[in-house]
Design a protein around this motif. Structure first.
Motif, mmCIF file in Angstrom:
data_model
loop_
_atom_site.group_PDB
_atom_site.id
_atom_site.type_symbol
_atom_site.label_atom_id
_atom_site.label_comp_id
_atom_site.label_asym_id
_atom_site.label_seq_id
_atom_site.Cartn_x
_atom_site.Cartn_y
_atom_site.Cartn_z
ATOM 1 N N GLN A 229 0.813 -1.210 0.000
ATOM 2 C CA GLN A 229 0.000 0.000 0.000
ATOM 3 C C GLN A 229 0.854 1.270 0.000
ATOM 4 O O GLN A 229 0.457 2.290 -0.570
ATOM 5 C CB GLN A 229 -0.933 -0.004 1.214
ATOM 6 N N GLU A 230 2.013 1.208 0.621
ATOM 7 C CA GLU A 230 2.868 2.387 0.736
ATOM 8 C C GLU A 230 4.057 2.328 -0.231
ATOM 9 O O GLU A 230 5.043 3.043 -0.034
ATOM 10 C CB GLU A 230 3.376 2.513 2.177
ATOM 11 N N ALA A 231 3.949 1.509 -1.271
ATOM 12 C CA ALA A 231 5.092 1.280 -2.153
ATOM 13 C C ALA A 231 5.628 2.577 -2.751
ATOM 14 O O ALA A 231 6.844 2.820 -2.754
ATOM 15 C CB ALA A 231 4.705 0.301 -3.262
ATOM 16 N N ALA A 232 4.746 3.412 -3.270
ATOM 17 C CA ALA A 232 5.207 4.645 -3.927
ATOM 18 C C ALA A 232 5.905 5.567 -2.938
ATOM 19 O O ALA A 232 6.993 6.096 -3.216
ATOM 20 C CB ALA A 232 4.020 5.350 -4.580
ATOM 21 N N ALA A 233 5.288 5.777 -1.775
ATOM 22 C CA ALA A 233 5.874 6.682 -0.785
ATOM 23 C C ALA A 233 7.192 6.129 -0.248
ATOM 24 O O ALA A 233 8.167 6.875 -0.067
ATOM 25 C CB ALA A 233 4.887 6.908 0.359
ATOM 26 N N LEU A 234 7.227 4.816 0.010
ATOM 27 C CA LEU A 234 8.447 4.218 0.551
ATOM 28 C C LEU A 234 9.586 4.276 -0.455
ATOM 29 O O LEU A 234 10.722 4.622 -0.105
ATOM 30 C CB LEU A 234 8.182 2.762 0.965
ATOM 31 N N SER A 235 9.307 3.918 -1.705
ATOM 32 C CA SER A 235 10.383 3.909 -2.694
ATOM 33 C C SER A 235 10.903 5.327 -2.926
ATOM 34 O O SER A 235 12.109 5.531 -3.130
ATOM 35 C CB SER A 235 9.916 3.285 -4.002
ATOM 36 N N ALA A 236 10.017 6.311 -2.885
ATOM 37 C CA ALA A 236 10.457 7.702 -3.060
ATOM 38 C C ALA A 236 11.366 8.127 -1.906
ATOM 39 O O ALA A 236 12.428 8.735 -2.127
ATOM 40 C CB ALA A 236 9.245 8.624 -3.157
ATOM 41 N N ALA A 237 10.962 7.800 -0.676
ATOM 42 C CA ALA A 237 11.780 8.166 0.485
ATOM 43 C C ALA A 237 13.112 7.432 0.483
ATOM 44 O O ALA A 237 14.163 8.013 0.795
ATOM 45 C CB ALA A 237 11.013 7.870 1.774
ATOM 46 N N LEU A 238 13.092 6.155 0.117
ATOM 47 C CA LEU A 238 14.327 5.371 0.075
ATOM 48 C C LEU A 238 15.234 5.846 -1.056
ATOM 49 O O LEU A 238 16.467 5.803 -0.922
ATOM 50 C CB LEU A 238 13.997 3.888 -0.084
ATOM 51 N N ALA A 239 14.651 6.294 -2.169
ATOM 52 C CA ALA A 239 15.463 6.812 -3.269
ATOM 53 C C ALA A 239 16.189 8.092 -2.862
ATOM 54 O O ALA A 239 17.350 8.310 -3.228
ATOM 55 C CB ALA A 239 14.586 7.064 -4.494
#
Length: 559
Positions: free
Chosen positions: A261-271
């Motif tokens: 569910q949080e894939a987009a937000a997590l990947s953006a923060a991790l990037a």
């Protein structure tokens, strides 16, 4: 004989970024840039106490306690393990966790060092804080990389390293979680080869019998690994947790749901974190895929191949690496998570979050690679609202047994002097020990070419004054002589390296024991040789006694 301190930069970190600095090396030396990504709280008693207090506020679910009890009941009998299980069921108990892939015959020596470090750290935290603290070994059964674990390397006193491996035809292409892999019949010739190599060592029967009881064709890689490691640390009560258990899958489902569910937000923060690490000059351990969740999915069966998920539109995910380039709709993926959560497995970055969701983790003991990806984790933990545990470097050791010390003595070398290219070491010995004074290849090349270049420089002015067109000829002559001198120096270097066959043999033996394949001993060589020579429990006890909590120092062991 006791341990002596030494240091090396353990292992290069893989990265797509054009950087050269190892995060773990910088972090261990207290580099301010590294500490901005991962604080070294493990060094400070007050910070350790805060981490323990935070972990003590979390409890272990009854389901997990039941599964842990059942999993550990299958291992070597251990009253200490039973006491630790009982402690874990009590509110306020915390855990020190470490983990590793299941290498054949325990894989490289650092597996043992990680387990011992977790045990010693748990003891120290309990003594400091007065809170019960238990060590837990997380079996990384969700991984699928067989070529990393299907072998064990032992040194040969009279030759190069001996690599013992399972013959698994699909090892290079298999994507199924390791939990479901059986050893198969090829483990028998591997055991036979191990016995043939080590049977003359004083404690061979004790250790080889232990391996032969655990490593049977019908056993799984994970089961055999846990059987042996639990026997080594039965007295210390080391607990084992295999997350690949159908009874635990419902407990993992919320973590995977969060990752989806949080894939987009997590990947953006991790990037953003990756870019910051790269900008600071550090190699990045784990690549971040834009918009991708941190879970793997097995579309065919729980024991089938697992694939990363990539966004394929607003309502679909592609299965990265699938032979048919398959994809799955988002509603079907969520249905699978509800009905068969065991089809989902963690990535390297999601595994710590699952671990610390389940356990009251005060500290995680890791190696250089794990410390590097811990530097990437802060955004993930912050988004999940979970405090990160202490990151603690495992102990590291280099074993200088009696044979190795004898060879070092005969060559008049210290162990650190062996960590150079073979020809360079042989050249050093040849020039040092020659009855007549012999120049080093570097000195010879500098003298020959330096003299010529100096003379040529003196000639350059008058010659070019006579005819300016001779400038090109002078440069070509300089280049030709440079090549010729280098070629001569190379042949001289080879002659020096061949000069003493006995020294060459001893150097090769030493490098096999100390720097096999040009890597630190602990990252290549396995336990069987040292256990057969020193004794299984004696060697384990030696490692435990040499571990210094909250240190990260590297030492020589001299049994």
């Amino acid at each position: 004989m006791g341990p002596h301190f030494w240091w090396h930069a353990s292992g290069d970190l893989l990265s797509r970024h054009a950087v050269t600095s190892s995060f773990s090396t910088a972090w261990l030396r207290g580099d301010a840039k590294a500490l901005s990504f991962l604080p070294d709280d493990y060094r400070h008693r007050e910070a350790r106490a805060r981490a323990v207090a935070a972990a003590a506020s979390r409890t272990v679910s009854p389901v997990l306690l039941d599964v842990l009890g059942a999993q550990n009941a299958r291992l070597a009998p251990s009253p200490a393990r039973e006491r630790n299980l009982a402690l874990l069921a009590r509110p306020g108990t915390v855990a020190v966790v470490t983990g590793q892939q299941m290498g054949l015959f325990l894989g490289p020596l650092y597996t043992l060092y990680k387990a011992a470090s977790a045990i010693v750290t748990a003891r120290a935290l309990q003594e400091e804080t007065g809170r019960p603290c238990v060590p837990i070994f997380w079996l990384q059964t969700e991984d699928h990389d067989l070529p990393e674990i299907d072998h064990c390397v032992i040194p040969r006193p009279g030759g190069g390293p001996c690599r013992l491996a399972l013959e698994l035809p699909d090892a290079a292409t298999s994507r199924a979680p390791i939990a479901h892999r059986h050893l198969g019949p090829s483990v028998l010739p591997a055991l036979a080869a191990l016995r043939a190599e080590l049977c003359a060592e004083p404690h061979a029967e004790e250790h080889l019998s232990l391996l032969e009881r655990a490593y049977r064709p019908e056993a799984t890689l994970a089961g055999a690994f846990a059987d042996v490691l639990s026997s080594l640390f039965a007295e210390e009560g080391l607990l084992f947790l295999d997350p690949r258990d159908a009874r635990l899958a419902p407990l993992a489902a919320p973590v995977h749901r969060f990752a989806l569910q949080e894939a987009a937000a997590l990947s953006a923060a991790l990037a953003v974190r990756v870019e910051a690490l790269s900008a600071a000059g550090f190699a990045v351990q784990v690549h971040i895929r834009p918009g991708a969740p941190l879970s793997f999915f097995s579309p065919d069966a729980v024991d089938g191949p697992r694939y990363r998920l990539d966004p394929a539109g607003p309502d679909a995910w592609s299965l990265v690496g699938h032979p048919d380039s398959a994809s799955i709709r988002q509603d079907a993926l969520h249905t699978a998570l509800e009905r068969e959560p065991l089809r989902f497995t963690t990535s390297a970055l999601l595994r710590p979050l699952l671990q610390d969701t389940w356990l009251p983790t005060a500290a995680y003991v890791g190696g250089p690679g794990e410390l590097a990806y811990f530097a990437q984790l802060a955004p993930l933990y912050a988004h999940a609202g979970l405090p990160m545990p202490l990151a603690i470097p495992r102990a590291g050791f280099r074993v200088l047994d009696d044979r190795t010390r004898r060879w070092l003595g005969k060559l008049g070398l210290h162990a650190d002097e062996v960590n150079v290219p073979r020809d360079a070491l042989l050249t050093k010995l040849a020039t040092r020990d020659a009855p007549e004074l012999l120049e080093t290849p570097e000195a010879l090349e500098a003298r020959l070419f330096g003299t010529f270049a100096s003379q040529l420089e003196e000639l350059a002015g008058p010659v070019t004054a006579l005819d300016a067109n001779l400038q090109d000829a002078l440069q070509r002559t300089r280049a030709t002589v440079r090549v010729a001198v280098s070629r001569l120096t190379g042949r001289y270097r080879s002659a020096l390296a061949r000069r003493d066959a006995t020294a060459a043999e001893r150097v090769d033996r030493l490098r096999t024991f100390l720097f096999p394949d040009d890597a630190p001993q602990e990252r290549v060589l396995g336990l069987p040789y040292f256990a057969c020579r020193i004794g299984t429990r004696a060697f384990t006890r030696m490692v435990l006694d040499a571990c210094v909590p909250f240190s990260g120092d590297q030492k020589d062991l001299t049994p």
